[in-house]
Motif scaffolding. Structure first.
Motif, PDB file in Angstrom:
ATOM      1  N   GLU A  12      42.150  16.447  23.201  1.00 12.61           N
ATOM      2  CA  GLU A  12      43.427  17.134  23.347  1.00 12.61           C
ATOM      3  C   GLU A  12      44.153  16.673  24.591  1.00 12.61           C
ATOM      4  O   GLU A  12      45.375  16.494  24.588  1.00 12.61           O
ATOM      5  CB  GLU A  12      43.199  18.658  23.413  1.00 12.61           C
ATOM      6  CG  GLU A  12      42.769  19.267  22.087  1.00 12.61           C
ATOM      7  CD  GLU A  12      42.476  20.743  22.212  1.00 12.61           C
ATOM      8  OE1 GLU A  12      42.445  21.249  23.364  1.00 12.61           O
ATOM      9  OE2 GLU A  12      42.265  21.397  21.179  1.00 12.61           O
ATOM     10  N   ARG A  13      43.397  16.480  25.666  1.00  7.50           N
ATOM     11  CA  ARG A  13      44.007  16.057  26.935  1.00  7.50           C
ATOM     12  C   ARG A  13      44.557  14.644  26.824  1.00  7.50           C
ATOM     13  O   ARG A  13      45.662  14.355  27.264  1.00  7.50           O
ATOM     14  CB  ARG A  13      42.965  16.162  28.050  1.00  7.50           C
ATOM     15  CG  ARG A  13      43.498  15.881  29.444  1.00  7.50           C
ATOM     16  CD  ARG A  13      42.494  16.366  30.484  1.00  7.50           C
ATOM     17  NE  ARG A  13      42.458  17.815  30.520  1.00  7.50           N
ATOM     18  CZ  ARG A  13      41.390  18.530  30.893  1.00  7.50           C
ATOM     19  NH1 ARG A  13      40.267  17.923  31.218  1.00  7.50           N
ATOM     20  NH2 ARG A  13      41.442  19.835  30.915  1.00  7.50           N
ATOM     21  N   MET A  24      47.738  18.801  35.193  1.00  8.24           N
ATOM     22  CA  MET A  24      47.636  18.643  36.638  1.00  8.24           C
ATOM     23  C   MET A  24      46.778  19.748  37.238  1.00  8.24           C
ATOM     24  O   MET A  24      46.928  20.921  36.893  1.00  8.24           O
ATOM     25  CB  MET A  24      49.029  18.668  37.281  1.00  8.24           C
ATOM     26  CG  MET A  24      49.006  18.420  38.790  1.00  8.24           C
ATOM     27  SD  MET A  24      50.680  18.103  39.445  1.00  8.24           S
ATOM     28  CE  MET A  24      51.467  19.678  39.124  1.00  8.24           C
ATOM     29  N   LEU A  25      45.880  19.350  38.110  1.00 13.98           N
ATOM     30  CA  LEU A  25      45.074  20.304  38.867  1.00 13.98           C
ATOM     31  C   LEU A  25      45.860  20.740  40.094  1.00 13.98           C
ATOM     32  O   LEU A  25      46.345  19.902  40.859  1.00 13.98           O
ATOM     33  CB  LEU A  25      43.759  19.647  39.303  1.00 13.98           C
ATOM     34  CG  LEU A  25      42.857  20.505  40.204  1.00 13.98           C
ATOM     35  CD1 LEU A  25      42.196  21.616  39.395  1.00 13.98           C
ATOM     36  CD2 LEU A  25      41.799  19.654  40.893  1.00 13.98           C
ATOM     37  N   ILE A  43      47.202  16.961  41.471  1.00 14.89           N
ATOM     38  CA  ILE A  43      46.645  15.657  41.129  1.00 14.89           C
ATOM     39  C   ILE A  43      46.397  15.646  39.621  1.00 14.89           C
ATOM     40  O   ILE A  43      46.039  16.677  39.034  1.00 14.89           O
ATOM     41  CB  ILE A  43      45.335  15.384  41.913  1.00 14.89           C
ATOM     42  CG1 ILE A  43      44.821  13.970  41.660  1.00 14.89           C
ATOM     43  CG2 ILE A  43      44.266  16.379  41.543  1.00 14.89           C
ATOM     44  CD1 ILE A  43      43.627  13.607  42.553  1.00 14.89           C
ATOM     45  N   ASN A  44      46.626  14.499  38.997  1.00 15.47           N
ATOM     46  CA  ASN A  44      46.419  14.360  37.553  1.00 15.47           C
ATOM     47  C   ASN A  44      44.945  14.615  37.219  1.00 15.47           C
ATOM     48  O   ASN A  44      44.048  14.050  37.844  1.00 15.47           O
ATOM     49  CB  ASN A  44      46.805  12.938  37.129  1.00 15.47           C
ATOM     50  CG  ASN A  44      46.928  12.786  35.620  1.00 15.47           C
ATOM     51  OD1 ASN A  44      46.213  13.427  34.857  1.00 15.47           O
ATOM     52  ND2 ASN A  44      47.813  11.913  35.185  1.00 15.47           N
ATOM     53  N   VAL A  45      44.717  15.490  36.232  1.00  8.14           N
ATOM     54  CA  VAL A  45      43.346  15.837  35.849  1.00  8.14           C
ATOM     55  C   VAL A  45      42.550  14.600  35.422  1.00  8.14           C
ATOM     56  O   VAL A  45      41.336  14.538  35.608  1.00  8.14           O
ATOM     57  CB  VAL A  45      43.361  16.894  34.727  1.00  8.14           C
ATOM     58  CG1 VAL A  45      41.969  17.100  34.135  1.00  8.14           C
ATOM     59  CG2 VAL A  45      43.890  18.215  35.266  1.00  8.14           C
ATOM     60  N   VAL A 119      47.479  23.096  34.960  1.00  7.84           N
ATOM     61  CA  VAL A 119      48.699  23.371  34.209  1.00  7.84           C
ATOM     62  C   VAL A 119      49.076  22.150  33.384  1.00  7.84           C
ATOM     63  O   VAL A 119      48.816  21.012  33.772  1.00  7.84           O
ATOM     64  CB  VAL A 119      49.861  23.765  35.143  1.00  7.84           C
ATOM     65  CG1 VAL A 119      49.577  25.088  35.816  1.00  7.84           C
ATOM     66  CG2 VAL A 119      50.119  22.677  36.178  1.00  7.84           C
ATOM     67  N   ARG A 120      49.677  22.402  32.234  1.00  2.53           N
ATOM     68  CA  ARG A 120      50.149  21.334  31.356  1.00  2.53           C
ATOM     69  C   ARG A 120      51.646  21.159  31.581  1.00  2.53           C
ATOM     70  O   ARG A 120      52.422  22.105  31.477  1.00  2.53           O
ATOM     71  CB  ARG A 120      49.852  21.689  29.908  1.00  2.53           C
ATOM     72  CG  ARG A 120      50.192  20.602  28.913  1.00  2.53           C
ATOM     73  CD  ARG A 120      49.564  20.891  27.560  1.00  2.53           C
ATOM     74  NE  ARG A 120      48.102  20.802  27.616  1.00  2.53           N
ATOM     75  CZ  ARG A 120      47.305  20.922  26.551  1.00  2.53           C
ATOM     76  NH1 ARG A 120      47.834  21.138  25.358  1.00  2.53           N
ATOM     77  NH2 ARG A 120      45.996  20.835  26.682  1.00  2.53           N
TER      78      ARG A 120
END
Length: 329
Positions: A12-13, A24-25, A43-45, A119-120
């Motif tokens: 999904e990610r 993003m974390l 930061i990008n997951v 968060v997306r």
């Protein structure tokens, strides 16, 4: 979490890349001296391998400033960087967590105070941070706007981790040397390389490499800016009865960029009959088989991990030669 559920979450990610979205974390590093603000950073997951409670750190003799030491994480020894100290924050409760990240095929950890959420977001919620004070110090690539659910917007600073790593632990191997990149290349008169990257350090290194190769270029700071530039060139080419590929020899793009990411930029180029002949080379610190497969599905002609001067030169040489053969046929 079961292995099937974990794999579904990964799928999904990664599928977000087909819609100009990412996860993003959000985390905090402490308060800025002289204020009561504990700002949010992001930061990008995709770059986070794991988040762990701060383990025992072994001090390193002669360690660079802001390197706390090293830890043994399941048999891998990795450096730990004091991220709050780097950006000028003071943790209230201590360095409680360690963000283990993968950048350009290297692993390192960043100390943080707390993690807030994942968060997306759509990349069009991310704005270039050209005019912030932090950017002058090369710390922030962009600003994310997030609805807090109460009618207000929170601003999140997305750190330029590539720049931070190069500041804290300079890697001489990242310097572009003429003997690495080989003989200069020659483009047809009027043709350029169109490059896009939101990181100041990355742009500097790309510019150095393109100059070493003798390639004229236009440098942009986001996929959106690159797309707008490409449209301007295409309109001028049409007015002069030229093919756009005669004016833009190759597009060299990062993946993570504000407003429009490299996946979307690539898909839009390859979906346009007037542009699809232009080779697209992805140059990214988002390494790994999953990302490389998504790059291929987006239609890119090649993928190169940052920052490998020789690999990038070899790929550009191959792609440009292939393109010249196609146009001559």
């Amino acid at each position: 979490m079961s292995s099937s559920a974990f794999q579904k979450e990964i799928d999904e990610r990664t599928n977000l890349t087909s819609s100009n979205k990412f996860e993003m974390l959000l985390f905090r590093l402490g308060k800025v001296p002289g204020t009561q603000q504990a700002e949010l950073f992001g930061i990008n997951v995709f770059k986070i391998r794991e988040i762990v409670a701060m383990p025992q750190i072994t001090a390193m003799a002669g360690a660079p400033k802001h390197v706390l030491g090293m830890v043994n994480l399941r048999g891998q020894v990795i450096p730990v960087i004091d991220l709050p100290a780097v950006v000028g924050c003071v943790p209230e409760t201590g360095l409680n967590l360690m963000l283990v990240t993968e950048y350009a095929r290297s692993t390192q950890a960043f100390a943080a105070e707390s993690v807030e959420d994942i968060v997306r977001l759509d990349w069009n919620q991310i704005l270039p941070a050209d005019h912030t004070a932090s950017v002058a110090r090369g710390m922030v690539t962009s600003i994310a706007r997030i609805d807090d659910g109460q009618g207000d917007t929170k601003l999140v600073q997305i750190l330029d981790v590539e720049s931070i790593l190069q500041r804290v632990m300079p890697n001489e191997q990242l310097e572009v040397k003429q003997d690495q990149v080989g003989p200069k290349l020659r483009l047809p008169p009027g043709a350029v390389v169109l490059a896009a990257d939101d990181s100041f350090v990355a742009r500097s290194m790309i510019e150095a490499e393109l100059k070493a190769l003798g390639l004229p270029f236009i440098m942009t700071k986001s996929g959106q800016e690159a797309w707008a530039t490409l449209q301007e060139i295409a309109a001028d080419a049409r007015a002069k009865g030229q093919a756009v590929a005669e004016r833009v020899a190759v597009v060299l793009s990062d993946l993570e960029m504000p407003e429009m990411d490299g996946f979307t930029l690539t898909r839009q180029i390859k979906a346009d009959p007037a542009l699809r002949a232009i080779p697209v080379v992805i140059h990214s610190s988002l390494t790994g088989d999953t990302n490389e497969k998504h790059v291929q599905r987006a239609g890119a002609d090649a993928y190169v991990a940052k920052f490998a001067a020789k690999e990038l030169a070899d790929v550009l040489r191959r792609v440009l030669a292939s393109s010249a053969e196609t146009m001559a046929a």
